[in-house]
Design a protein around this motif. Sequence first.
Motif, PDB file in Angstrom:
ATOM      1  N   CYS A 165      48.719 -57.196   3.142  1.00  0.00           N
ATOM      2  CA  CYS A 165      49.921 -57.752   3.800  1.00  0.00           C
ATOM      3  C   CYS A 165      49.778 -59.282   3.798  1.00  0.00           C
ATOM      4  N   PRO A 166      50.700 -59.996   3.126  1.00  0.00           N
ATOM      5  CA  PRO A 166      50.495 -61.439   2.938  1.00  0.00           C
ATOM      6  C   PRO A 166      50.643 -62.264   4.218  1.00  0.00           C
ATOM      7  N   SER A 167      51.306 -61.706   5.238  1.00  0.00           N
ATOM      8  CA  SER A 167      51.541 -62.536   6.427  1.00  0.00           C
ATOM      9  C   SER A 167      50.752 -62.070   7.652  1.00  0.00           C
ATOM     10  N   GLY A 168      49.866 -61.136   7.448  1.00  0.00           N
ATOM     11  CA  GLY A 168      49.058 -60.650   8.588  1.00  0.00           C
ATOM     12  C   GLY A 168      49.914 -59.920   9.615  1.00  0.00           C
ATOM     13  N   ALA A 169      50.993 -59.241   9.142  1.00  0.00           N
ATOM     14  CA  ALA A 169      51.882 -58.551  10.082  1.00  0.00           C
ATOM     15  C   ALA A 169      51.376 -57.161  10.450  1.00  0.00           C
ATOM     16  N   ILE A 170      50.413 -56.642   9.683  1.00  0.00           N
ATOM     17  CA  ILE A 170      49.789 -55.364  10.058  1.00  0.00           C
ATOM     18  C   ILE A 170      48.308 -55.639  10.311  1.00  0.00           C
ATOM     19  N   LEU A 171      47.868 -55.247  11.477  1.00  0.00           N
ATOM     20  CA  LEU A 171      46.468 -55.513  11.860  1.00  0.00           C
ATOM     21  C   LEU A 171      45.904 -54.306  12.594  1.00  0.00           C
ATOM     22  N   TRP A 172      44.602 -54.145  12.569  1.00  0.00           N
ATOM     23  CA  TRP A 172      43.968 -53.175  13.461  1.00  0.00           C
ATOM     24  C   TRP A 172      44.160 -53.675  14.886  1.00  0.00           C
ATOM     25  N   ASP A 173      44.404 -52.766  15.827  1.00  0.00           N
ATOM     26  CA  ASP A 173      44.653 -53.219  17.206  1.00  0.00           C
ATOM     27  C   ASP A 173      43.371 -53.539  17.964  1.00  0.00           C
ATOM     28  N   SER A 174      42.216 -53.163  17.388  1.00  0.00           N
ATOM     29  CA  SER A 174      40.953 -53.392  18.087  1.00  0.00           C
ATOM     30  C   SER A 174      39.830 -53.230  17.069  1.00  0.00           C
ATOM     31  N   LYS A 175      38.610 -53.512  17.491  1.00  0.00           N
ATOM     32  CA  LYS A 175      37.485 -53.286  16.574  1.00  0.00           C
ATOM     33  C   LYS A 175      36.226 -52.939  17.365  1.00  0.00           C
ATOM     34  N   THR A 176      35.280 -52.304  16.666  1.00  0.00           N
ATOM     35  CA  THR A 176      34.020 -52.045  17.347  1.00  0.00           C
ATOM     36  C   THR A 176      33.134 -53.272  17.179  1.00  0.00           C
ATOM     37  N   MET A 177      32.441 -53.623  18.253  1.00  0.00           N
ATOM     38  CA  MET A 177      31.533 -54.780  18.224  1.00  0.00           C
ATOM     39  C   MET A 177      30.235 -54.386  18.911  1.00  0.00           C
ATOM     40  N   THR A 178      29.137 -54.920  18.429  1.00  0.00           N
ATOM     41  CA  THR A 178      27.869 -54.662  19.116  1.00  0.00           C
ATOM     42  C   THR A 178      27.811 -55.560  20.352  1.00  0.00           C
ATOM     43  N   VAL A 179      26.892 -55.218  21.249  1.00  0.00           N
ATOM     44  CA  VAL A 179      26.703 -56.058  22.448  1.00  0.00           C
ATOM     45  C   VAL A 179      26.362 -57.481  22.010  1.00  0.00           C
ATOM     46  N   ASP A 180      25.479 -57.590  21.013  1.00  0.00           N
ATOM     47  CA  ASP A 180      25.078 -58.932  20.556  1.00  0.00           C
ATOM     48  C   ASP A 180      26.263 -59.733  20.037  1.00  0.00           C
ATOM     49  N   GLU A 181      27.157 -59.053  19.320  1.00  0.00           N
ATOM     50  CA  GLU A 181      28.329 -59.775  18.786  1.00  0.00           C
ATOM     51  C   GLU A 181      29.233 -60.283  19.909  1.00  0.00           C
TER      52      GLU A 181
ATOM     53  N   VAL B 186      28.278 -60.880  23.002  1.00  0.00           N
ATOM     54  CA  VAL B 186      27.516 -61.938  23.693  1.00  0.00           C
ATOM     55  C   VAL B 186      27.680 -63.255  22.926  1.00  0.00           C
ATOM     56  N   GLU B 187      27.521 -63.183  21.619  1.00  0.00           N
ATOM     57  CA  GLU B 187      27.645 -64.394  20.798  1.00  0.00           C
ATOM     58  C   GLU B 187      29.028 -65.041  20.976  1.00  0.00           C
ATOM     59  N   GLU B 188      30.057 -64.195  20.998  1.00  0.00           N
ATOM     60  CA  GLU B 188      31.433 -64.715  21.163  1.00  0.00           C
ATOM     61  C   GLU B 188      31.599 -65.430  22.504  1.00  0.00           C
ATOM     62  N   VAL B 189      31.163 -64.759  23.587  1.00  0.00           N
ATOM     63  CA  VAL B 189      31.431 -65.349  24.910  1.00  0.00           C
ATOM     64  C   VAL B 189      30.553 -66.578  25.162  1.00  0.00           C
ATOM     65  N   LEU B 190      29.399 -66.628  24.505  1.00  0.00           N
ATOM     66  CA  LEU B 190      28.526 -67.793  24.723  1.00  0.00           C
ATOM     67  C   LEU B 190      29.122 -69.077  24.149  1.00  0.00           C
ATOM     68  N   LYS B 191      30.132 -68.934  23.285  1.00  0.00           N
ATOM     69  CA  LYS B 191      30.802 -70.128  22.744  1.00  0.00           C
ATOM     70  C   LYS B 191      31.482 -70.912  23.871  1.00  0.00           C
ATOM     71  N   ASP B 192      31.751 -70.237  24.991  1.00  0.00           N
ATOM     72  CA  ASP B 192      32.447 -70.903  26.104  1.00  0.00           C
ATOM     73  C   ASP B 192      31.500 -71.305  27.231  1.00  0.00           C
ATOM     74  N   THR B 193      30.204 -71.318  26.937  1.00  0.00           N
ATOM     75  CA  THR B 193      29.204 -71.609  27.966  1.00  0.00           C
ATOM     76  C   THR B 193      29.506 -72.872  28.801  1.00  0.00           C
ATOM     77  N   PRO B 194      30.002 -73.965  28.201  1.00  0.00           N
ATOM     78  CA  PRO B 194      30.244 -75.160  29.020  1.00  0.00           C
ATOM     79  C   PRO B 194      31.125 -74.878  30.245  1.00  0.00           C
ATOM     80  N   PHE B 195      32.074 -73.936  30.127  1.00  0.00           N
ATOM     81  CA  PHE B 195      32.969 -73.649  31.266  1.00  0.00           C
ATOM     82  C   PHE B 195      32.265 -72.866  32.374  1.00  0.00           C
TER      83      PHE B 195
END
Length: 308
Positions: free
Chosen positions: A98-114, A116-125
């Motif tokens: 889909c060229p415009s990203g109009a169809i997407l998976w509504d969610s995804k599986t993530m490991t705990v580490d993944e 954690v890595e995402e939320v740690l990007k906001d550590t300054p707050f």
Amino acid sequence: MEKVALKGTVFDIRRFSTHDGGGIRTTVFLKGCPLSCVWCHNPEGISTRIRPMHFPNKCIGCGICCRLSENSGVVMTEKGIRLDITKQENWDQIIEECPSGAILWDSKTMTVDEVVEEVLKDTPFYKYGGGVTLSGGEPLLQPEFVLSFLKEMKKRNIHTAVETALHVPGERLEEVLPWLDLIYGDFKIFDSEGHKRYTGETNEQIKKNIRFLLESEKRSQVIIRTPMIPGFTTEEDNIGGISRFISKAYSEVSFEILNYNPLGEAKYRLVDRTYCFNENPKHYSGQDMEKFAEIARANGVKNIILEL
Ligand code: SF4
């Protein structure tokens, strides 16, 4: 033996949130809920199933998805593209092409580490009164993932909160409680039959869990929440019943009265669910919200948080 990474199903990670606990927060939305409230403002979080979703506002009508569809899982109708997720399709390819990203998976599986890595990007707050909130869906539907994630947060001294609908076995709450700094627990409808009618389940387990929380050592870190859904939760009997119940369990209980959020309606078309209102009501005024608070006060609640 190789250790298998614990995975959770995540449908959103929202940054800079200011309504889900103190300070600036990162909120992780976990998919799946045992309730199906007819007004749910995150209907994409109710089913545990990972599914494709079509976003009409992004669609350019090129028809590539229909050409790739082999079993009528994607069809062009008068109203635009329509997905039938019960059909077997190569959804990965359809999404990728889909060229415009109009169809997407509504969610995804993530490991705990993944996660954690995402939320740690906001550590300054997090240093200035913020933290991480687990929401949903019902986060406690994925208890092992939640427990492991919360432990990782506490290792780093990050403030943790959960938003739960409380329709979960009591042991799950007991298990996660030591790792939480703030607990938002929903109590939507006092009458059990009414609760079943509009959420799909009776509320005995919820009442049990509320009593447990409000008798626990962490009771001052618990906030009971009721959303004001016109005609469903706003009756005096309902607010009064909930207020008497929670103030009897703990006289200093904090009770948050949430304003109706009309924005949830738009998501229903995306997930093929029917919204509870034909005509979407508006937000309540400050004056209306104050009237709801007055009912709670008259029925024993002293600490009221009004979300206008
Ligand atoms: S491929 Fe994407 S943009 Fe093209 S019609 Fe399908 S959903 Fe719309």
